[in-house]
Enzyme design. Structure first.
Site, PDB file in Angstrom:
ATOM      1  N   ASN A  81       0.715  -1.179   0.612  1.00 20.71           N
ATOM      2  CA  ASN A  81      -0.132  -0.337  -0.289  1.00 20.71           C
ATOM      3  C   ASN A  81       0.828   0.858   0.126  1.00 20.71           C
ATOM      4  O   ASN A  81       0.530   2.475  -0.311  1.00 20.71           O
ATOM      5  CB  ASN A  81      -0.813   0.068   1.591  1.00 20.71           C
ATOM      6  CG  ASN A  81      -2.039  -1.724   1.479  1.00 20.71           C
ATOM      7  OD1 ASN A  81      -1.585  -1.994   2.150  1.00 20.71           O
ATOM      8  ND2 ASN A  81      -2.433  -1.858  -0.307  1.00 20.71           N
ATOM      9  N   LEU A  88       1.346   6.728   0.713  1.00 20.08           N
ATOM     10  CA  LEU A  88       0.664   5.925   1.031  1.00 20.08           C
ATOM     11  C   LEU A  88      -0.208   5.825   0.879  1.00 20.08           C
ATOM     12  O   LEU A  88      -1.813   6.656   0.700  1.00 20.08           O
ATOM     13  CB  LEU A  88       0.486   6.527   2.547  1.00 20.08           C
ATOM     14  CG  LEU A  88      -0.418   5.522   3.610  1.00 20.08           C
ATOM     15  CD1 LEU A  88       0.543   3.992   3.600  1.00 20.08           C
ATOM     16  CD2 LEU A  88      -0.189   5.910   5.448  1.00 20.08           C
ATOM     17  N   CYS A  89      -1.372   4.748   0.295  1.00 16.02           N
ATOM     18  CA  CYS A  89      -2.610   4.941  -0.035  1.00 16.02           C
ATOM     19  C   CYS A  89      -3.420   3.706   0.952  1.00 16.02           C
ATOM     20  O   CYS A  89      -3.287   3.003   1.751  1.00 16.02           O
ATOM     21  CB  CYS A  89      -2.596   3.926  -1.579  1.00 16.02           C
ATOM     22  SG  CYS A  89      -4.372   3.720  -1.930  1.00 16.02           S
ATOM     23  N   ILE A  90      -4.528   4.956   1.665  1.00 17.15           N
ATOM     24  CA  ILE A  90      -4.740   3.923   2.821  1.00 17.15           C
ATOM     25  C   ILE A  90      -6.090   4.393   3.099  1.00 17.15           C
ATOM     26  O   ILE A  90      -6.511   5.867   2.902  1.00 17.15           O
ATOM     27  CB  ILE A  90      -3.912   4.529   3.807  1.00 17.15           C
ATOM     28  CG1 ILE A  90      -4.832   3.513   5.215  1.00 17.15           C
ATOM     29  CG2 ILE A  90      -4.417   6.064   4.836  1.00 17.15           C
ATOM     30  CD1 ILE A  90      -3.967   3.895   7.035  1.00 17.15           C
ATOM     31  N   HIS A  94      -8.596   8.779   2.194  1.00 20.52           N
ATOM     32  CA  HIS A  94      -9.633   8.612   1.161  1.00 20.52           C
ATOM     33  C   HIS A  94     -10.361   9.692   1.052  1.00 20.52           C
ATOM     34  O   HIS A  94     -11.020   9.279   2.247  1.00 20.52           O
ATOM     35  CB  HIS A  94      -9.808   7.633   0.096  1.00 20.52           C
ATOM     36  CG  HIS A  94      -8.369   7.079  -0.621  1.00 20.52           C
ATOM     37  ND1 HIS A  94      -9.110   5.442  -0.752  1.00 20.52           N
ATOM     38  CD2 HIS A  94      -7.450   6.802  -0.253  1.00 20.52           C
ATOM     39  CE1 HIS A  94      -6.983   4.838  -1.164  1.00 20.52           C
ATOM     40  NE2 HIS A  94      -7.159   6.257  -0.783  1.00 20.52           N
TER      41      HIS A  94
END
Length: 240
Positions: A81, A88-90, A94
């Site tokens: 992720n 950081l993709c969490i 979003h």
């Protein structure tokens, strides 16, 4: 910048000074800018990240807390992720929109009741339990799932993580930072002390909002730069 954002961040920074999140160090990148923070994450003991010290930048929007901040790792982090550039993709970061293609529910995304403390705890949780079904790094995701499916027989994924953790620990030690490797040290919080340097740290925060007086004991003796942390004090040999 909106006064609501300044007020929210002032209160959150004060909270992190007085009651740090274990395993984290937080400070302002520039004393005059409350909207950009440096975050350093200690790898939790008894995980693949044990002994690691991973730095990241957290940037807050002008309408915080109505929009989420962003986090970009400065340290190398091989993770399903984390994008190649360190972003950081969490889900918690979003925007709360209905996007069926993402596989995320709106309730899993950002909302104004979230804060830096819940973000940091979510980051630690994500490190240990990646979301491999919506990866930012496909190669890392495939490698992670192969390791899990092999029940630990395929060690390519953990070997990369441990190598990165050791390299990050070496860099931390060059900076004189103690990296906790036991649960006792990792969970220990710095004791607040009153000193002239504490007052300097509190005055820096007062720059943003005159309504909030930060007590001297809210700032530890290494907070001349407006720093808060969930590690432990270098002077005692237990942390930064």
């Amino acid at each position: 910048m909106s006064s609501a954002a300044v007020r929210a961040l002032s209160l959150e920074y004060k909270s992190l000074l007085s009651d740090p999140v274990e395993g984290f160090r937080v400070k302002l990148i520039k004393e005059e800018n409350l909207f950009e923070w440096e975050v350093a994450i200690f790898g939790p003991p008894q995980t693949l990240y044990e002994g690691g010290y991973f730095k990241a930048h957290m940037k807050f929007p002008s309408d915080y807390p109505y929009s989420p901040p962003s986090i970009r790792f400065l340290s190398k982090v091989w993770h399903p992720n984390v994008y190649e550039n360190g972003d950081l993709c969490i889900s918690i970061l979003h925007p709360p929109i209905d996007d069926p293609q993402s596989g995320e529910l709106p309730c899993e995304r950002w909302n104004p009741t979230q804060n830096v403390r819940t973000i940091l705890l979510s980051v630690i949780s994500l490190l240990n339990e990646p979301n491999s079904f919506s990866p930012a790094n496909v190669d890392a995701s495939v490698m992670y799932r192969r390791w899990k499916d092999s029940q630990g027989k395929d060690n390519e994924y953990p070997n990369i993580i441990r190598k990165q953790a050791l390299a990050a620990k070496a860099e931390a030690e060059k900076e004189g930072i103690f990296v906790p490797t036991t649960l006792e040290d990792y969970c220990r919080k710095p004791a607040a002390k009153s000193s002239d340097s504490d007052k300097q740290g509190s005055q820096m925060i007062d720059f943003y909002d005159d309504d909030f007086d930060f007590a001297d004991d809210d700032v530890s003796d290494d907070d001349d730069e407006g720093e808060a942390g969930g590690g432990v004090d270098d002077d005692s040999g237990n942390g930064d």
